[in-house]
Write a protein that holds these residues in place. Sequence first.
Motif, mmCIF file in Angstrom:
data_model
loop_
_atom_site.group_PDB
_atom_site.id
_atom_site.type_symbol
_atom_site.label_atom_id
_atom_site.label_comp_id
_atom_site.label_asym_id
_atom_site.label_seq_id
_atom_site.Cartn_x
_atom_site.Cartn_y
_atom_site.Cartn_z
ATOM 1 N N LYS A 139 58.028 13.083 41.555
ATOM 2 C CA LYS A 139 58.502 12.338 42.725
ATOM 3 C C LYS A 139 58.724 13.234 43.942
ATOM 4 O O LYS A 139 59.027 12.732 45.033
ATOM 5 N N SER A 140 58.577 14.520 43.765
ATOM 6 C CA SER A 140 58.916 15.466 44.824
ATOM 7 C C SER A 140 58.019 15.357 46.049
ATOM 8 O O SER A 140 58.444 15.681 47.162
ATOM 9 N N LYS A 141 56.798 14.895 45.852
ATOM 10 C CA LYS A 141 55.856 14.855 46.964
ATOM 11 C C LYS A 141 54.797 13.790 46.694
ATOM 12 O O LYS A 141 54.251 13.738 45.582
ATOM 13 N N PRO A 142 54.507 12.903 47.644
ATOM 14 C CA PRO A 142 53.443 11.907 47.440
ATOM 15 C C PRO A 142 52.133 12.590 47.049
ATOM 16 O O PRO A 142 51.756 13.624 47.606
ATOM 17 N N GLY A 143 51.463 12.027 46.065
ATOM 18 C CA GLY A 143 50.188 12.595 45.628
ATOM 19 C C GLY A 143 50.319 13.667 44.567
ATOM 20 O O GLY A 143 49.310 14.249 44.146
ATOM 21 N N SER A 144 51.543 13.951 44.122
ATOM 22 C CA SER A 144 51.745 14.997 43.108
ATOM 23 C C SER A 144 51.128 14.605 41.774
ATOM 24 O O SER A 144 51.109 13.436 41.394
ATOM 25 N N ARG A 145 50.639 15.614 41.058
ATOM 26 C CA ARG A 145 50.072 15.421 39.728
ATOM 27 C C ARG A 145 50.772 16.372 38.767
ATOM 28 O O ARG A 145 50.940 17.551 39.067
ATOM 29 N N LEU A 146 51.167 15.870 37.611
ATOM 30 C CA LEU A 146 51.872 16.673 36.620
ATOM 31 C C LEU A 146 51.135 16.598 35.293
ATOM 32 O O LEU A 146 50.862 15.512 34.787
ATOM 33 N N HIS A 147 50.813 17.768 34.723
ATOM 34 C CA HIS A 147 50.162 17.852 33.417
ATOM 35 C C HIS A 147 51.079 18.624 32.476
ATOM 36 O O HIS A 147 51.344 19.811 32.696
ATOM 37 N N VAL A 148 51.565 17.968 31.430
ATOM 38 C CA VAL A 148 52.444 18.616 30.450
ATOM 39 C C VAL A 148 51.687 18.671 29.137
ATOM 40 O O VAL A 148 51.444 17.637 28.500
ATOM 41 N N ILE A 149 51.295 19.858 28.722
ATOM 42 C CA ILE A 149 50.374 19.979 27.589
ATOM 43 C C ILE A 149 51.080 20.446 26.317
ATOM 44 O O ILE A 149 52.133 21.084 26.366
ATOM 45 N N ASP A 150 50.492 20.085 25.190
ATOM 46 C CA ASP A 150 50.851 20.688 23.900
ATOM 47 C C ASP A 150 49.868 21.821 23.651
ATOM 48 O O ASP A 150 48.645 21.617 23.693
ATOM 49 N N MET A 151 50.379 23.003 23.402
ATOM 50 C CA MET A 151 49.501 24.139 23.154
ATOM 51 C C MET A 151 48.633 23.889 21.921
ATOM 52 O O MET A 151 49.021 23.120 21.031
#
Length: 459
Positions: A139-151
């Motif tokens: 939510k910090s910036k419009p257009g942000s993308r977050l990828h949270v991976i499992d190693m």
Amino acid sequence: MGDRAQTPPGALSTNDINSVSLFQSINDWWTTSSALMKPTENTPAYQTARIKNLLIEYDLYMAILSDDIKINKPGELPKYTQDGIIVGSFKDTELEDGNFIHEFNLENRHGAPSETIVIMHGYMAASGYFVKNFEALVKSKPGSRLHVIDMPGFGNSSRPRFPSELLQNYPDKYNQINQVLGVENWFIDKFEQWRIANSIDKFKLISHSMGAYLSCCYLAKYNFNQVSEFLVVSPMGTESNYTSLLNSKDLQVNHHELGGRPLEELVQQQSENGEVHDNDELTKLWESLGRPKFPENLVLKKLWEWKISPFQLLQLFGPMFSKFLSLWSYQRFRNLKDSNGETNHDLLLKLHYYSYSIFNQYQGSGELAITKLINHEILPKLPLCDRQIAEFFTENKIKTLWLYGEKDWMNFKGGEYIYKKLKELGADAEFKIVENAGHHIYLDNPEEFNKIALNFFDL
């Protein structure tokens, strides 16, 4: 399923129950699919069991994330595809060797694509433990993308059998060094394949513990200006020490500092005000089960030599594994709050089910790598400060923040040493210790962690 968490009338508080029942523990063990207990094979039984695990992950996110986050349910066609919302999805990226990396990604579709943030977990953890950080970051910036991976070999990623040649014992230093580099490459080459497959050119990086160590190795091998800002959270493998295969004596300024206690988190809890401290009851239980006396302990040393991971050991308890794990998870994260800001037994149960679902899988995969990267005292074979990592970050203009918890068992002296070296070289670097937090800083004190991350990334 699919509704946000609501505290039911008369729901048990976190003080009423401190673990799952014995009956539930036996049921958890009985209903665990055998397809998850062996190297990953794309069979119908495995796919059915894995969808069940993904739904457990989905339930946890639905309970904690607010209504602003629209999550597409795993195993179903995407329900949320429109712009103007924040969408969460589960994705598997197939790699060149046929394995896959699992991730939960979030897209802020309130604007054109802008910042991309990648999160990598540590040992004895998985992507879901960052659930309290997802929302603030995306939510910090419009257009942000977050990828949270499992190693690879962890969480809900595929778990291939770890290569036997990377587990052999070599008498000579040359082959030992190359073996450790081979173990590192087993992870970071797969991560680079994941990055390319997902067309991620520039990203901010958050990595924790073993993931932070591997991320440093990744950047040293593959960074071509993709990463300019790196939040290094309680990293493993920083300090020079007597076991270093590189044996750079002039850099062994803190080799007298023994590593932390790797299972310390298992006997800690959070109090009502959020402080992390030792739990006397859990400590006594753990000791009665044969808790190693860290760091100088023959039992733990032998487990390392025999290449047995902690969860392989816990799996031997069979029907009691879930019970023992819940004694930790219920107390360790007792202040975890749902989407309504409430803490209740149902939420802790969801966190426990998620933990059990990822830890009670095949343990002959990525978990075994730890026995080659560090020794039983958590001291690295190829320490980062013996490898001129500070010089590399400076030359490549990578901004770093070295972050530790106040109650962290990880040795902060190594990270502090690298930070001071970076400052001497004129690099953009910071060092912070977060109050009321143990090794899982992002989950122990998520408000402070999120504030620090947003400020560091200038979001």
